[in-house]
Design a protein around this motif. Structure first.
Motif, PDB file in Angstrom:
ATOM      1  N   ALA B  63      44.673  36.734  40.118  1.00 50.30           N
ATOM      2  CA  ALA B  63      43.448  37.620  39.522  1.00 50.30           C
ATOM      3  C   ALA B  63      41.922  36.416  39.332  1.00 50.30           C
ATOM      4  O   ALA B  63      40.881  37.179  39.869  1.00 50.30           O
ATOM      5  N   THR B  64      42.505  35.431  38.910  1.00 47.63           N
ATOM      6  CA  THR B  64      41.435  34.639  38.448  1.00 47.63           C
ATOM      7  C   THR B  64      41.051  33.433  39.806  1.00 47.63           C
ATOM      8  O   THR B  64      40.005  33.244  39.356  1.00 47.63           O
ATOM      9  N   ASP B  65      41.545  33.268  40.376  1.00 47.95           N
ATOM     10  CA  ASP B  65      40.934  33.056  41.976  1.00 47.95           C
ATOM     11  C   ASP B  65      40.452  33.906  42.281  1.00 47.95           C
ATOM     12  O   ASP B  65      39.244  33.925  43.553  1.00 47.95           O
ATOM     13  N   LYS B  66      40.794  35.515  43.192  1.00 42.55           N
ATOM     14  CA  LYS B  66      40.164  36.496  43.487  1.00 42.55           C
ATOM     15  C   LYS B  66      39.215  37.083  42.549  1.00 42.55           C
ATOM     16  O   LYS B  66      38.234  37.689  43.402  1.00 42.55           O
ATOM     17  N   TYR B  67      39.162  37.124  41.157  1.00 41.60           N
ATOM     18  CA  TYR B  67      38.157  38.020  40.754  1.00 41.60           C
ATOM     19  C   TYR B  67      37.472  37.393  39.482  1.00 41.60           C
ATOM     20  O   TYR B  67      37.981  37.425  38.082  1.00 41.60           O
ATOM     21  N   PRO B  68      37.347  36.322  39.728  1.00 42.75           N
ATOM     22  CA  PRO B  68      36.694  34.655  38.415  1.00 42.75           C
ATOM     23  C   PRO B  68      36.532  36.063  37.573  1.00 42.75           C
ATOM     24  O   PRO B  68      36.037  35.325  36.445  1.00 42.75           O
ATOM     25  N   GLN B  69      35.784  36.812  37.629  1.00 39.88           N
ATOM     26  CA  GLN B  69      34.197  37.261  36.936  1.00 39.88           C
ATOM     27  C   GLN B  69      34.979  38.757  35.959  1.00 39.88           C
ATOM     28  O   GLN B  69      34.061  39.530  35.592  1.00 39.88           O
ATOM     29  N   ASP B  70      35.576  38.641  36.736  1.00 46.43           N
ATOM     30  CA  ASP B  70      36.645  40.633  36.435  1.00 46.43           C
ATOM     31  C   ASP B  70      37.265  40.225  35.050  1.00 46.43           C
ATOM     32  O   ASP B  70      38.842  39.843  35.322  1.00 46.43           O
ATOM     33  N   PHE B  71      36.652  39.678  34.071  1.00 44.39           N
ATOM     34  CA  PHE B  71      37.580  39.301  32.559  1.00 44.39           C
ATOM     35  C   PHE B  71      37.796  40.994  32.102  1.00 44.39           C
ATOM     36  O   PHE B  71      38.713  40.622  31.831  1.00 44.39           O
TER      37      PHE B  71
END
Lengths: 685, 151
Positions: B63-71
């Protein structure tokens, strides 16, 4: 509270059924082990959606739910919300997230507790309190609102029907005390069970429902703000319906909407009893629709209501809560006819809807109810016996007469019923009952009044009839006081009745009941009792009292009854005061339609038991009651009698009955405990 | 005796785990839940935790790689790990998860990545230490183990 007492004392927490919902397998495993260590009966589920399905399939299978907040398939708050709407179960939220806003969100959604992970044994050891507390609160509500619920619960125990019962039962199930009550109830339930199945659903509401439906349609057409009695009456175009009836019904309806809106706001509350739910559910449909129309009802609430109407089990929870509140309101307002009506209205609606949907049509036929008449005598006898109390055989006979009158006065009954329906809300019932009683009083004025109070709550639905019966009961106590204190009486009786209904309450009731309403309390039993009382009361108090206090109430009631009653009444009522009552009843026809449903539900419970509610009883019983009553004897007899007597009304009621049954069940569960008490009373009677 | 030696080692190892902040009281609670009906409850739950947490860590990393902005998503995933870790008393992991969540709250992706690495380290360390711990327990044997666990 009985449950609480029983449970609290010894084994109660042991075996409490806990459903744990968490997508985290580690937490689930730990919680399950801990819950087992607490000697609870723990079930785990890793998906919220599946948990919801499990709950819907077996509402009675769980006493409390522990749910994680963060779950992939469904937010824990959503689950909490749905559970709150569909079942009346306490939900405990848990999460490692201890942020204040999240915890607050849980509270606002109705969580009874919020546990921070890791959950500790000390916390789990104490969660049983939420089950008890919820029941306790429900009891309170029931007390206020209506004995009807209680009665319903007691009876339905056997039926275990769908909605309410499941929830209540589930909660109660674990408790021994409840079980005891159930056992007691079972007797009644069994007796009733046979009949209820056939009768309950169909007969009840049909009549009332249709009328109410017409009313709602008219109001919707005009717009809730612009709807005035005269225009509504024109749109409805129902022969015999008067502007006064419509006005009264409209007033209740508005109150109901207001209440619902309020309830929705507070839906979270765990109070609603299952039984109530059931009733509500049934009635709810109509009301909900109305509400929806008005826009006052919350979407979720509406959906829930609709579901219930449709027969879905899940929704019940929400409704109950509403009902209860209604009941309470009713109780509060009880003194004032209008108030009561209104209150009743709210609740009735729920019930009414159900009834209405199914049974009303049949109700009308109620003629079937007539047969009950024959039964009545028996019932009366039974009543007398049970009532024993009173000695009131003669009274009972009178009561019977009254009942007969009521029954005969189908219209009156109906109107009464209708009121009840409107009243549905058990809470309303009381007040209505009062009113009803007054009306009944017309027939057997004093008695009616008295009776009404007692039954009222329980019997709300049956209210009118019940009311009459109740009056009798009331008579036993304070006939005169009834008038003056009708409110008081009603309240007292209602409260008592309610109590009886509720386990906790029941206990209390017993005390109270003894004097008056014991019979009433018996609920279903009450009905029995009530009848006896009614009978006695009727003779004793007679009109004077009833009229006085009731006057307002009665008139209202009558008004309601009148509309419907006139036709039927003539026969039944003819016997005595009924005429007067009829007049009153006649007016309310519109309301009547509502009442029928509510009453029915209430009646279901009440009716079966209480003849008084004859109306109600009739409703339910007519089908069920007749068969069952004989068997059961007292309670049943009443029921039967009620049915017979009330039959006309009951027709509508019959449908209601099923609801009552449900209620009873629910009551049974919650009220299981109560039932025993009630029974005890009955026995005394 | 060998037995008492083993037992001493177990006690010592556990004390260290607590002293170093790897574990908290929750771990003891779970151990107390073991009885004749579930003699290996703690070990089973811990195994379940490591299996599930490994999956969660993989998800978080992706998730940190794919959706870095989806906190929100990151926070939600770490929340699960935190809840899971707290259930077995994995104190240091839980604390690192809290740091991660704080970074999410600050929308600090770099902070999140650093936290994730620390979480993974704590996860691996704890796993290794607990495996040693349970291995010692097994050597003591079921009966003795039960006794020692209850002390």
């Amino acid at each position: 509270m009985a449950p609480v007492d029983d449970g609290g004392g010894g084994e109660f927490p042991v075996g409490m059924k806990v459903l744990v919902v968490d997508d985290d397998p580690t937490c689930l495993a730990v919680l399950k082990r801990m819950l087992l260590e607490c000697r609870y009966d723990a079930t785990t589920c890793s998906q919220a959606t599946r948990a919801l399905t499990m709950l819907r399939e077996n509402r009675r299978g769980y006493d409390v739910i522990i749910s994680d907040v963060h779950m992939p398939d469904m937010d824990g708050f959503r689950l909490l919300e749905l559970v709150g709407l569909e079942m009346d179960l306490p939900v405990i939220m848990m999460s490692a997230d201890s942020r204040t806003d999240i915890v607050m969100k849980g509270i606002k959604h109705g969580a009874c507790d919020y546990l921070i992970k890791p959950v500790r044994m000390e916390e789990l050891k104490n969660i049983w309190q939420h089950v008890v507390r919820k029941k306790f609160n429900e009891s309170k509500e029931h007390e206020h609102s209506g004995s009807l619920d209680d009665t319903d619960r007691t009876r339905p125990a056997n039926n275990d029907n769908e909605y309410a019962s499941s929830a209540n039962d589930g909660a109660d199930g674990s408790w021994k005390s409840q079980k005891k009550k159930r056992d007691k109830d079972e007797d009644d339930g069994e007796l009733e069970s046979g009949d209820p199945s056939s009768t309950s659903k169909k007969p009840r509401v049909v009549w009332s429902v249709e009328l109410h439906q017409q009313f709602v349609n008219a109001v919707n057409h005009l717009g809730i703000d612009k709807a005035v009695p005269k225009k509504i009456l024109e749109l409805m175009n129902v022969p015999g319906l008067t502007r006064e009836n419509v006005a009264s019904h409209l007033q209740k309806f508005r109150l109901y909407l207001k209440r619902i809106a309020q309830h929705h706001a507070g839906i979270a509350n765990p109070f609603c009893p299952p039984a109530s739910n059931a009733k509500v559910g049934s009635l709810g449909g109509l009301d909900f629709q109305a509400l929806a129309a008005s826009g006052q009802i919350p979407p979720q609430a509406l959906a829930a209501l609709q579901d219930e109407l449709l027969g879905r089990p899940t929704n019940s929870l929400v409704l109950p809560g509403r009902d209860q509140s209604s009941l309470r309101l009713a109780a509060v307002k009880g003194n004032k006819p209008h108030g009561e009506r209104e209150i009743a209205f709210g609740q009735p609606i729920y019930k009414c809807q159900n009834n209405a949907y199914g049974a009303f049509p049949q109700s009308s036929p109620t003629v079937g109810g007539m047969p009950s008449f024959s039964a009545w005598p028996n019932n009366k006898l039974g009543m007398a016996d049970s009532t024993g109390t009173l000695g009131s055989m003669s009274n009972s006979q009178n009561s019977n007469i009254v009942l007969h009158e009521l029954q005969q006065q189908p219209d009156a009954m109906l109107s009464g019923t209708i009121h009840s329906l409107d009243v549905k809300p058990s809470g309303i019932v009381p007040s209505q009952s009062l009113n009803t009683f007054s009306t009944s009083e017309g027939l057997s004025p004093n008695q009616n009044t008295l009776m009404i109070p007692t039954q009222s709550s329980g019997f709300l639905a049956a209210m009118p009839p019940s009311m009459k019966h109740e009056p009798v009961l009331a008579t036993s106590q304070p006939s005169s006081s009834l008038l003056g204190g009708i409110d008081l009486v009603n309240q007292a009786s209602t409260s008592q009745s309610l109590m009886s209904t509720h386990g906790g309450l029941v206990n209390r009731n017993p005390n109270v009941i003894p004097s008056q309403g014991i019979s009433t309390f018996q609920t279903t039993n009450n009905p029995y009792l009530v009848n006896p009382n009614s009978m006695g009361v009727g003779s004793k108090q007679q009109t004077g009292v009833l009229k006085t206090e009731n006057s307002d109430t009665l008139s209202h009631s009558y008004g309601y009854l009148g509309g419907n009653t006139p036709p039927m009444d003539s026969c039944l009522l003819s016997s005595q005061s009924k005429n007067t009552q009829f007049g009153l009843l006649g007016q309310d026809d519109i309301t009547g339609s509502w009442s029928p449903l509510p009453n029915i539900d209430s009646f279901g419970n009440t009716v079966g038991l209480s003849h008084p509610g004859s109306g109600s009883s009739s409703f339910q019983s007519s089908n069920v009651a007749l068969g069952k009553l004989p068997d059961q004897g007292r309670g049943k007899n009443h029921g039967f009698v009620g049915k017979g007597t009330c039959i006309p009304s009951r027709f509508a009621v019959d449908e209601i009955e099923s609801p009552p049954n449900n209620l009873s069940h629910s009551i049974g569960s919650s009220g299981d405990i109560m039932s025993p008490d009630i029974f005890g009373f009955s026995g005394q009677m | 005796m060998e037995y008492s030696n083993l037992r001493r080692q177990i006690v010592f190892m556990k004390k260290n785990l607590f002293d170093q902040g790897y574990l908290d009281e929750q771990f003891n609670q779970l151990e107390d839940l073991e009885d004749e009906s579930s003699p290996n409850f703690l070990e089973e739950v811990v195994a379940l935790f490591f299996k599930d947490s490994s999956r969660l860590l993989t998800n978080i990393e992706q998730a940190t790689d794919k959706y870095p902005q989806d906190f929100y998503k990151l926070d939600s995933l770490v929340q699960q790990l935190k809840g899971s870790g707290s259930s077995i008393g994995a104190l240091r992991m839980k604390n690192e998860c809290s740091v991660f969540k704080a970074n999410c709250n600050d929308r600090n992706l770099e902070g999140c990545r650093r936290s994730l690495q620390k979480i993974k380290r704590e996860h691996a360390t704890l796993k290794q230490k607990l495996e040693s711990y349970f291995q010692l327990l097994r050597q003591v044997g079921p009966r003795d183990y039960a006794v020692s666990s209850r002390k």
